[in-house]
Write a protein that holds these residues in place. Structure first.
Motif, PDB file in Angstrom:
ATOM      1  N   SER A 171     -37.154  -3.414  -5.881  1.00  0.00           N
ATOM      2  CA  SER A 171     -35.777  -4.278  -5.408  1.00  0.00           C
ATOM      3  C   SER A 171     -35.135  -4.716  -6.555  1.00  0.00           C
ATOM      4  O   SER A 171     -35.950  -5.224  -7.448  1.00  0.00           O
TER       5      SER A 171
ATOM      6  N   PHE B  13     -37.610   2.282  -0.761  1.00  0.00           N
ATOM      7  CA  PHE B  13     -38.971   2.899  -0.829  1.00  0.00           C
ATOM      8  C   PHE B  13     -38.898   4.332  -1.351  1.00  0.00           C
ATOM      9  O   PHE B  13     -38.113   5.039  -1.111  1.00  0.00           O
TER      10      PHE B  13
ATOM     11  N   TYR C  12     -46.866  -0.994  -1.230  1.00  0.00           N
ATOM     12  CA  TYR C  12     -47.464  -1.243   0.033  1.00  0.00           C
ATOM     13  C   TYR C  12     -48.293  -0.220   0.327  1.00  0.00           C
ATOM     14  O   TYR C  12     -48.238   1.208  -0.134  1.00  0.00           O
TER      15      TYR C  12
ATOM     16  N   GLN D 188     -49.925   1.696   3.872  1.00  0.00           N
ATOM     17  CA  GLN D 188     -50.145   2.036   5.400  1.00  0.00           C
ATOM     18  C   GLN D 188     -50.989   2.924   5.859  1.00  0.00           C
ATOM     19  O   GLN D 188     -51.269   3.915   5.506  1.00  0.00           O
TER      20      GLN D 188
ATOM     21  N   PHE E 172     -46.779   3.478  -0.732  1.00  0.00           N
ATOM     22  CA  PHE E 172     -45.351   3.382  -1.072  1.00  0.00           C
ATOM     23  C   PHE E 172     -45.033   2.631  -2.062  1.00  0.00           C
ATOM     24  O   PHE E 172     -45.327   1.366  -2.168  1.00  0.00           O
TER      25      PHE E 172
ATOM     26  N   PHE F 261     -43.031  -3.087  -6.321  1.00  0.00           N
ATOM     27  CA  PHE F 261     -44.128  -3.253  -5.177  1.00  0.00           C
ATOM     28  C   PHE F 261     -44.906  -2.173  -4.837  1.00  0.00           C
ATOM     29  O   PHE F 261     -44.267  -0.981  -5.004  1.00  0.00           O
TER      30      PHE F 261
ATOM     31  N   ASN G  24     -51.144   4.550  11.979  1.00  0.00           N
ATOM     32  CA  ASN G  24     -51.126   3.626  13.084  1.00  0.00           C
ATOM     33  C   ASN G  24     -50.856   2.136  12.796  1.00  0.00           C
ATOM     34  O   ASN G  24     -51.097   1.411  13.778  1.00  0.00           O
ATOM     35  N   LYS G  25     -50.878   2.203  11.811  1.00  0.00           N
ATOM     36  CA  LYS G  25     -50.709   0.331  11.315  1.00  0.00           C
ATOM     37  C   LYS G  25     -49.263   0.002  10.622  1.00  0.00           C
ATOM     38  O   LYS G  25     -48.605   1.066  10.009  1.00  0.00           O
ATOM     39  N   GLY G  26     -48.954  -1.264  10.200  1.00  0.00           N
ATOM     40  CA  GLY G  26     -47.864  -1.422   9.750  1.00  0.00           C
ATOM     41  C   GLY G  26     -47.958  -1.701   8.384  1.00  0.00           C
ATOM     42  O   GLY G  26     -49.174  -1.115   7.647  1.00  0.00           O
ATOM     43  N   LEU G  27     -47.113  -1.987   7.442  1.00  0.00           N
ATOM     44  CA  LEU G  27     -47.096  -1.749   5.959  1.00  0.00           C
ATOM     45  C   LEU G  27     -47.747  -3.331   5.579  1.00  0.00           C
ATOM     46  O   LEU G  27     -47.291  -4.210   5.807  1.00  0.00           O
TER      47      LEU G  27
ATOM     48  N   LYS H   5     -47.442  -6.961  -6.277  1.00  0.00           N
ATOM     49  CA  LYS H   5     -46.101  -6.969  -6.748  1.00  0.00           C
ATOM     50  C   LYS H   5     -45.973  -7.453  -8.049  1.00  0.00           C
ATOM     51  O   LYS H   5     -46.715  -8.292  -8.713  1.00  0.00           O
TER      52      LYS H   5
ATOM     53  N   LEU I  88     -48.657  -5.266   2.014  1.00  0.00           N
ATOM     54  CA  LEU I  88     -48.560  -5.437   0.452  1.00  0.00           C
ATOM     55  C   LEU I  88     -49.391  -5.386  -0.312  1.00  0.00           C
ATOM     56  O   LEU I  88     -50.495  -6.111   0.038  1.00  0.00           O
TER      57      LEU I  88
ATOM     58  N   ARG J  97     -40.942   7.792  -1.108  1.00  0.00           N
ATOM     59  CA  ARG J  97     -41.430   8.955  -0.058  1.00  0.00           C
ATOM     60  C   ARG J  97     -42.915   8.924   0.153  1.00  0.00           C
ATOM     61  O   ARG J  97     -43.084   9.358   1.340  1.00  0.00           O
TER      62      ARG J  97
ATOM     63  N   LEU K  75     -35.116  -3.727  -0.313  1.00  0.00           N
ATOM     64  CA  LEU K  75     -35.919  -2.899  -0.735  1.00  0.00           C
ATOM     65  C   LEU K  75     -35.949  -1.294  -0.541  1.00  0.00           C
ATOM     66  O   LEU K  75     -35.188  -0.953   0.528  1.00  0.00           O
TER      67      LEU K  75
END
Lengths: 113, 116
Positions: B94, B106, B36, B38, B90, B34, B41-44, B49, B46, B108, B104
């Motif tokens: 998996s 990740f 991802y 970011q 990222f 996958f 200041n936000k989430g991850l 995949k 997708l 760096r 998962l």
């Protein structure tokens, strides 16, 4: 918007204290995962719950614990906090117990002073 | 053991030029891979995949990645960068079987900067 909610967005606390982070999964998802993102360690898996039961454990410290409630929301408890616990804590959810297709919440930023 | 190596911690490109973010992986089993993204200041989110179907995977916002088993790589590309692509990316692996099914792992992260 992933459908996963986390509260609070920000948390500032002192060393030695205890905090609780909350996560509500997407509607219909039974699995909840907790991740920690720090500058030192990057993004690391902490723990997973599936339908109320602990499913898998990652690099979670003994000072940390989690649980998943009957309504499927989850809480991550962090105690005896240290400066190094300052990080962004993400919750993710998925439908099944072993699903790589996970949806992430916006995270809770914890600052320990 | 499962692991991901993102070969560049920072990549800078000019708007309108191609983007290449490199990722190598290791996995004990057939992997799912996958990317991802970011934003600050936000989430991850997708991006795309790979789960053992077509080796060239198309994702959102014009990104694509190619799974190359012989090179154990899953590099992310985009033909033309946009300012809004500036974010951290990222690479994630998996396992599709085994005791760590669904976990998962990740990389760096690679910070992408887009210059006007």
């Amino acid at each position: 918007d992933s459908g996963v909610t986390q509260t609070p967005k920000h948390l500032i606390t002192a060393t030695g204290q205890r905090v609780t982070l909350r996560c509500s999964p997407r509607s219909g998802d039974l699995s909840v995962y907790w991740y920690q993102q720090s500058l030192d360690q990057g993004l690391q898996f902490l723990i997973q719950y599936y339908n109320g039961e602990e499913r898998a454990k990652g690099n979670i410290l003994e000072r940390f614990s989690a649980q998943q409630f009957p309504d499927l929301h989850s809480e991550l408890n962090l105690s005896s906090l240290e400066l190094g616990d300052s990080a962004l804590y993400f919750c993710a959810s998925s439908v099944g117990p072993d699903s790589y297709e996970q949806y992430f919440g916006p995270g809770t930023r914890l600052t320990v002073t | 053991a499962q692991s991901v190596t993102q070969l560049d911690s920072h990549v800078s490109v000019s708007e309108g030029t191609p983007v290449l973010l490199r990722c190598n992986y290791s996995s004990s089993y057939s992997p799912s891979l996958f990317w991802y993204v970011q934003h600050p200041n936000k989430g991850l989110q997708l991006l795309l995949k790979y789960t053992s179907a077509a080796t060239l995977v198309k994702g959102i916002n014009g990104f694509e990645a190619e799974f190359k088993k012989s090179e154990t790589s899953f590099h992310l590309t985009k033909p033309s960068a946009h300012m809004s692509d500036a974010a951290e990316y990222f690479c994630v692996v998996s396992d599709q079987e085994g005791s760590t099914l669904g976990r998962l792992y990740f990389g760096r992260g690679t910070q992408l900067t887009v210059w006007p």
